[in-house]
Design an enzyme around this catalytic site. Structure first.
Site, PDB file in Angstrom:
ATOM      1  N   LEU A  28      56.092 -48.016  28.487  1.00  0.00           N
ATOM      2  CA  LEU A  28      57.031 -48.156  29.597  1.00  0.00           C
ATOM      3  C   LEU A  28      58.434 -48.307  29.033  1.00  0.00           C
ATOM      4  CD1 LEU A  28      57.723 -48.666  32.615  1.00  0.00           C
ATOM      5  CD2 LEU A  28      57.276 -51.092  32.193  1.00  0.00           C
TER       6      LEU A  28
ATOM      7  N   ILE B 267      56.849 -51.201  24.869  1.00  0.00           N
ATOM      8  CA  ILE B 267      58.127 -51.068  25.550  1.00  0.00           C
ATOM      9  C   ILE B 267      58.952 -50.057  24.757  1.00  0.00           C
ATOM     10  CG2 ILE B 267      60.191 -52.216  26.374  1.00  0.00           C
ATOM     11  CD1 ILE B 267      57.562 -53.065  27.773  1.00  0.00           C
ATOM     12  N   LYS B 268      59.407 -49.016  25.443  1.00  0.00           N
ATOM     13  CA  LYS B 268      60.169 -47.959  24.774  1.00  0.00           C
ATOM     14  C   LYS B 268      61.644 -48.351  24.698  1.00  0.00           C
ATOM     15  CE  LYS B 268      59.019 -43.593  25.528  1.00  0.00           C
ATOM     16  NZ  LYS B 268      58.716 -42.324  26.257  1.00  0.00           N
ATOM     17  N   ILE B 269      62.167 -48.324  23.479  1.00  0.00           N
ATOM     18  CA  ILE B 269      63.575 -48.629  23.223  1.00  0.00           C
ATOM     19  C   ILE B 269      64.163 -47.471  22.422  1.00  0.00           C
ATOM     20  CG2 ILE B 269      65.184 -50.187  22.046  1.00  0.00           C
ATOM     21  CD1 ILE B 269      63.196 -52.445  22.477  1.00  0.00           C
TER      22      ILE B 269
END
Length: 369
Positions: free
Chosen positions: A107, A138-140
């Protein structure tokens, strides 16, 4: 046994670059796990924009949440987390069987935070805590601000899928951030096992130079960039710095190939899957590419650990006038801008559907799925 099984045996994970409620409710995603060795998936604002805009599968949920007073980002996150936690549960047996190496879903933080490291760290922690799934990344983005956020998020124990990487140098910056985060955890007496992948975008290179180089060079740049990054990845995994962390219990940040659907209609539709076969990596692919590869793809061997002909090919592009470093920066910036636009489109379609559905009910004609 089809080609996807061969990749799995080679040691490469296949993740679906898509998530829709339809994939979940029809059992299609479960079939992909069973028939095509799919062991994870990724999402982004564009994927959710298309899913919500082009189906009515979200309409009831949008109506209910809008009636509760929710809107914008808050409403979207409810929808996204409902899909992704369900998908995470589907992949949980794989995650557990591989001791956390595989079986992940992803996400993304809001693309509007791309230049704000502090806000990115805060949102990453909030999203991961809210999902309550050990196998949710978590996509960064691997931008300069993102690199700061990656280190801090890893230190905080938040699993990270580093997105929007376009070169060896950008990959190494993200990998170094991951290492620093793990080293800080060890110093602080914390568990060094925090999952992460680093996503190299491939096909966008070839789209960017198609009209600028001789035809003989078409569809070769992205693969050469990937090969160069793969060499750096393999070298990092045997470095003394990494070995020390591995001995302490850390897991490698795996290299992931993203943007691997063929964009050139003149090229094979399985081009990037066949070229990027490599152990201990991930290829995340659109449904169309997955089905094509299962139908007629082939696995003819593994990518060379030393990068093979990458430097020779990149020299040919340099001679043709391609500034690889400048283009990597440009592609990362354009990728961030594209996701920000998709985010805006996503918020607009949610607002439009919310208004239409609430208005429909007030007029006595509520729309159902």
């Amino acid at each position: 046994m089809n080609a996807t099984d061969h990749l799995h045996e080679l040691g490469q994970s296949l993740w679906l670059d898509n998530i829709t409620r339809g994939l979940l409710v029809t059992g299609t995603l479960q079939r992909y796990l069973r028939d095509f060795a799919v062991t994870g998936l990724t999402s982004n604002p564009t994927i959710f924009d298309h899913a919500i805009r082009n189906t009515d599968l979200y309409d009831t949920a949008i109506h209910e949440k809008a009636a509760e007073g929710k809107s914008g980002e808050a409403l979207f996150l409810d929808l996204a987390l409902a899909d992704l936690t369900q998908a995470a549960d589907l992949f949980r047996p794989i995650h557990e069987a591989t001791a956390g190496v595989d079986g992940w879903v992803s996400l993304e933080v809001s693309p509007l935070l791309v230049n704000d490291a502090v806000a990115t760290v805060r949102e990453a922690a909030q999203l991961h805590a809210r999902a309550q799934r050990a196998n949710l990344f978590i996509k960064i983005p691997g931008t300069p601000a993102g690199v700061i956020a990656i280190e801090e998020s890893i230190f905080a124990g938040v699993p990270v899928n580093v997105t929007l990487l376009f070169s060896r140098e950008q990959y190494l910056a993200a990998a170094a951030a991951y290492l620093r985060g793990i080293e800080r955890r060890i110093t602080a007496g914390l568990d060094p096992k925090v999952g992460s992948v680093a996503s190299i975008f491939v096909s966008r290179w070839d789209v960017a130079v198609k009209d600028k180089v001789p035809e003989a060079l078409h569809n070769h740049l992205g693969i050469a960039i990937a090969k160069r990054a793969y060499r750096a990845y393999r070298e990092l995994l045997v470095s003394p710095r990494w070995r020390k962390l591995a001995d302490a219990g850390a897991q490698p940040q795996r290299l992931l190939w993203a943007s691997t659907g063929t964009k050139d209609p003149a090229a094979p539709d399985t081009l990037y899957l066949q070229a990027l076969a490599a152990p201990n990596t991930i290829n995340t692919i659109p449904e169309k590419t997955l089905l094509a590869f299962a139908d007629h793809g082939t696995v003819s061997g593994s990518m060379a650990a030393d990068g093979g002909d990458a430097e020779t090919v990149l020299a040919a592009f340099a001679q043709a006038g391609v500034d690889e470093a400048a283009l990597a920066t440009q592609l990362q910036r354009e990728g961030a801008e594209s996701f920000s636009k998709s985010w805006g489109d996503l918020m607009a379609v949610i607002a439009s559907k919310s208004a239409t559905l609430v208005k429909s009910e007030s007029g006595g004609g509520r729309k159902h799925d």
